[in-house]
Design an enzyme around this catalytic site. Structure first.
Site, mmCIF file in Angstrom:
data_model
loop_
_atom_site.group_PDB
_atom_site.id
_atom_site.type_symbol
_atom_site.label_atom_id
_atom_site.label_comp_id
_atom_site.label_asym_id
_atom_site.label_seq_id
_atom_site.Cartn_x
_atom_site.Cartn_y
_atom_site.Cartn_z
ATOM 1 N N GLY A 1 0.825 -1.166 0.003
ATOM 2 C CA GLY A 1 0.059 0.025 -0.219
ATOM 3 C C GLY A 1 0.750 1.183 0.008
ATOM 4 O O GLY A 1 2.027 1.219 0.538
ATOM 5 N N SER A 2 0.224 2.218 -0.681
ATOM 6 C CA SER A 2 0.891 3.291 -0.836
ATOM 7 C C SER A 2 0.936 4.218 0.744
ATOM 8 O O SER A 2 0.122 3.636 1.578
ATOM 9 C CB SER A 2 0.631 4.533 -1.745
ATOM 10 O OG SER A 2 1.211 3.785 -2.931
ATOM 11 N N GLY A 3 1.604 5.217 1.015
ATOM 12 C CA GLY A 3 1.441 6.066 2.355
ATOM 13 C C GLY A 3 2.524 5.709 3.255
ATOM 14 O O GLY A 3 2.487 6.284 4.272
ATOM 15 N N HIS A 4 3.559 4.909 2.622
ATOM 16 C CA HIS A 4 4.689 4.463 3.602
ATOM 17 C C HIS A 4 6.062 5.124 2.995
ATOM 18 O O HIS A 4 7.129 4.778 3.399
ATOM 19 C CB HIS A 4 4.840 3.193 3.844
ATOM 20 C CG HIS A 4 3.507 2.390 4.152
ATOM 21 N ND1 HIS A 4 3.056 2.612 5.514
ATOM 22 C CD2 HIS A 4 2.757 1.553 3.915
ATOM 23 C CE1 HIS A 4 1.905 1.912 5.670
ATOM 24 N NE2 HIS A 4 1.808 1.256 4.530
ATOM 25 N N LYS B 1 5.696 -7.707 2.920
ATOM 26 C CA LYS B 1 5.313 -7.461 4.464
ATOM 27 C C LYS B 1 4.036 -8.285 4.969
ATOM 28 O O LYS B 1 3.160 -8.347 4.037
ATOM 29 C CB LYS B 1 5.066 -5.811 4.595
ATOM 30 C CG LYS B 1 6.352 -5.171 4.242
ATOM 31 C CD LYS B 1 6.140 -3.519 4.697
ATOM 32 C CE LYS B 1 4.630 -2.961 3.916
ATOM 33 N NZ LYS B 1 4.828 -2.787 2.611
ATOM 34 N N ASP C 1 -1.566 -8.455 0.841
ATOM 35 C CA ASP C 1 -0.223 -8.449 0.186
ATOM 36 C C ASP C 1 0.544 -9.846 -0.026
ATOM 37 O O ASP C 1 0.767 -10.183 -1.037
ATOM 38 C CB ASP C 1 0.969 -7.764 0.920
ATOM 39 C CG ASP C 1 0.877 -6.177 1.096
ATOM 40 O OD1 ASP C 1 1.140 -5.677 0.211
ATOM 41 O OD2 ASP C 1 -0.093 -5.857 2.021
ATOM 42 N N HIS D 1 -0.429 1.111 9.721
ATOM 43 C CA HIS D 1 -1.924 1.805 9.090
ATOM 44 C C HIS D 1 -2.571 2.329 10.040
ATOM 45 O O HIS D 1 -3.998 2.401 10.027
ATOM 46 C CB HIS D 1 -2.374 0.517 8.459
ATOM 47 C CG HIS D 1 -1.800 -0.269 7.413
ATOM 48 N ND1 HIS D 1 -0.825 -1.361 7.940
ATOM 49 C CD2 HIS D 1 -1.172 0.039 6.255
ATOM 50 C CE1 HIS D 1 -0.280 -1.666 6.846
ATOM 51 N NE2 HIS D 1 -0.464 -1.140 6.001
#
Lengths: 331, 331
Positions: free
Chosen positions: B53-56, B104, B109, B218
């Site tokens: 996921g993006s945001g990291h 991860k 995922d 998250h």
């Protein structure tokens, strides 16, 4: 106040312990709060120091190392270091070739660096000074006569650090520094205030739907407030005043899209994309860039744009190896 | 919601434009949302991909480049990329020596990378997978069976990237990756929630005087909430559970004090100083370290600690040259 600190009084002393523990490029004089290069420069090379209030990390301590600064003086949060700190740093780093002081244009910094330079001169150390005053947002401010000194400082420290590292003399380094300062422009904006630890509350109130355009790096007021716009329109409010102030076409440009401390990288990349599109439209060619947190304002959310109109020589010095916590390549 | 974006729907697409414009190390396949090395690896070397996921940010796209990842698949914010993205990346980067997937431990995922690996195998590409599950905070979580995968991923991508770059074969790279994963532990905490753009409001409410210990990346719940303590006591709450889980004495250790996105560097340095003091007391010797924002959670304020129990070989690979937006040295 939500901060990872022990107490407001100990923030700088405690943070310097972490800097020392993490960064092999530096050693820290805790008594004087000066960060030095771990391995001093060879004799006969110009030394470069900077410094200012803390709260803008990685600037300046994170730019101490090979190819950039020889020392950085850490003041209290948003407060100039003292002339004694600057004099101590100046005498320690001088290798016989003189010292350049890089000073951001704030009244306290200017006064204290001036005093330190005079004392150093009395002690037989040649000192030259460059003042960065690149913020196009306001003419004077709470803490400044003339423009505030912001992002260009980072780019200047890199370019001039490389010149000193390769052995350019004090006169040449000073001329180059002035050239970079003269050709740099910045503009910033904030979504939120920062919170100074000793104050314990936000420096200013900014309603949930508002942003401040032209903000300073200490939370000084900018040009105006308005409802938060989209990234495209915010980018335009950063780019336009810079391009109106200096013609950036026809030369290679170094761009920095800088985060204020509380804005995540995903938003900085997004903003950089918008900025690049506008610059392209305006015929400005970006040769090198930085995107990230380089000159921050504690936990403020927001960003700033800095452009330096460079030449081949500046680009060559930009590309030269550098090894600091904040900027590193080639080493 | 105070964010530098155009619209919640366009965050990833817009941010990828900025990544492409800023980073010479990569090229971006916008249709598939995959970030690739600008210059593909030489034939016969193992390729490495990751994603999530993006945001990291900077993880994972900021770790694409020489000496680290060959490609990173960007999902929507906090949402796994699709098997199609992963398959596209896998087939594109394979040079004939096979591909390692770094995953991860989140249900989405795991499932999607598994499907992509099967499809790649059907197409004749050997794929090995390493799953990172290093978060000691909780055993299962909202999005995970078993431990969550967090900070060790960053260190693993660097070490294993170096091994692939120097030509180790897929079997050796897989064994090494598993060894790093087995020897990494992390623990995080949050002062504030993150805000997912499409949600428009904080993921959880955390009162002004409270912090959450053991938070996920998250915004998943951690171990417990308590009043905000001083940095020293917070450091202890990160260090203790990690040391209770694995004996880190007697080997060189790589440490990462990571910011969650909204915490400024001055606080991360301060926390690192406290962490180092505790590790010293416990007889743990830190050989290498990172302090900064490497695996973030949008605009969350807070930090995490990751320790990897290394050996001489891992340290050698850690020191090998790397050239990415997020980690760079020697090049």
């Amino acid at each position: 106040m939500k901060k990872l600190i022990n107490s407001p009084d100990d923030v700088i002393a405690d943070a310097l312990k972490g800097v020392e523990a993490s960064d092999d490029n530096v050693r820290v004089d805790h008594a004087n709060r000066v960060i030095y290069r771990a391995t001093p420069k060879e004799a006969g090379k110009v030394a470069i120091i900077s410094g200012g209030g803390s709260g803008h990390e990685p600037m300046h301590g994170g730019f101490v190392g090979i190819g950039m600064l020889d020392a950085a003086c850490a003041g209290q949060v948003f407060t100039s270091p003292t002339p004694d700190q600057m004099l101590e740093a100046t005498t320690t780093v001088d290798t016989g070739a003189g010292v350049l002081h890089i000073v951001k244009n704030y009244t306290g910094d200017i006064m204290n660096f001036e005093m330190a330079a005079e004392m150093a001169a009395d002690a037989g150390i040649p000192v030259e000074t460059v003042v960065v005053a690149d913020d196009v947002a306001v003419q004077d401010s709470l803490y400044t006569a003339g423009r505030r000194g912001v992002g260009t400082t980072v780019l200047l420290e890199k370019i001039v650090g490389a010149a000193a590292e390769e052995g350019q003399d004090l006169g040449a380094v000073k001329v180059l520094a002035q050239k970079v300062a003269d050709n740099g422009r910045s503009m910033g904006m904030a979504l939120t205030s920062c919170t100074v630890p000793s104050a314990g509350k936000p420096t200013f109130d900014l309603p949930e739907d508002q942003m401040e355009i032209g903000i300073g790096i200490h939370g000084e007021p900018g040009r105006h407030r308005e409802p938060i716009g989209d990234a495209k329109s915010i980018a335009k409010q950063l780019v336009d005043p810079i391009l109106q102030d200096l013609d950036f076409t026809g030369s290679p440009v170094i761009a920095m899209l800088n985060g204020m401390g509380g804005t995540p990288l995903i938003e900085l990349y997004l903003m950089y994309g918008e900025v690049v599109a506008l610059l392209k439209e305006a015929g400005v060619e970006i040769s090198r860039n930085l995107v990230g947190n380089y000159i921050t304002s504690l936990d403020m959310a927001g960003c700033s744009l800095t452009l330096v109109k460079a030449d081949e020589e500046m680009i060559r010095l930009w590309d030269a190896p550098v090894k600091t916590a904040g900027l590193r390549w080639g080493l």
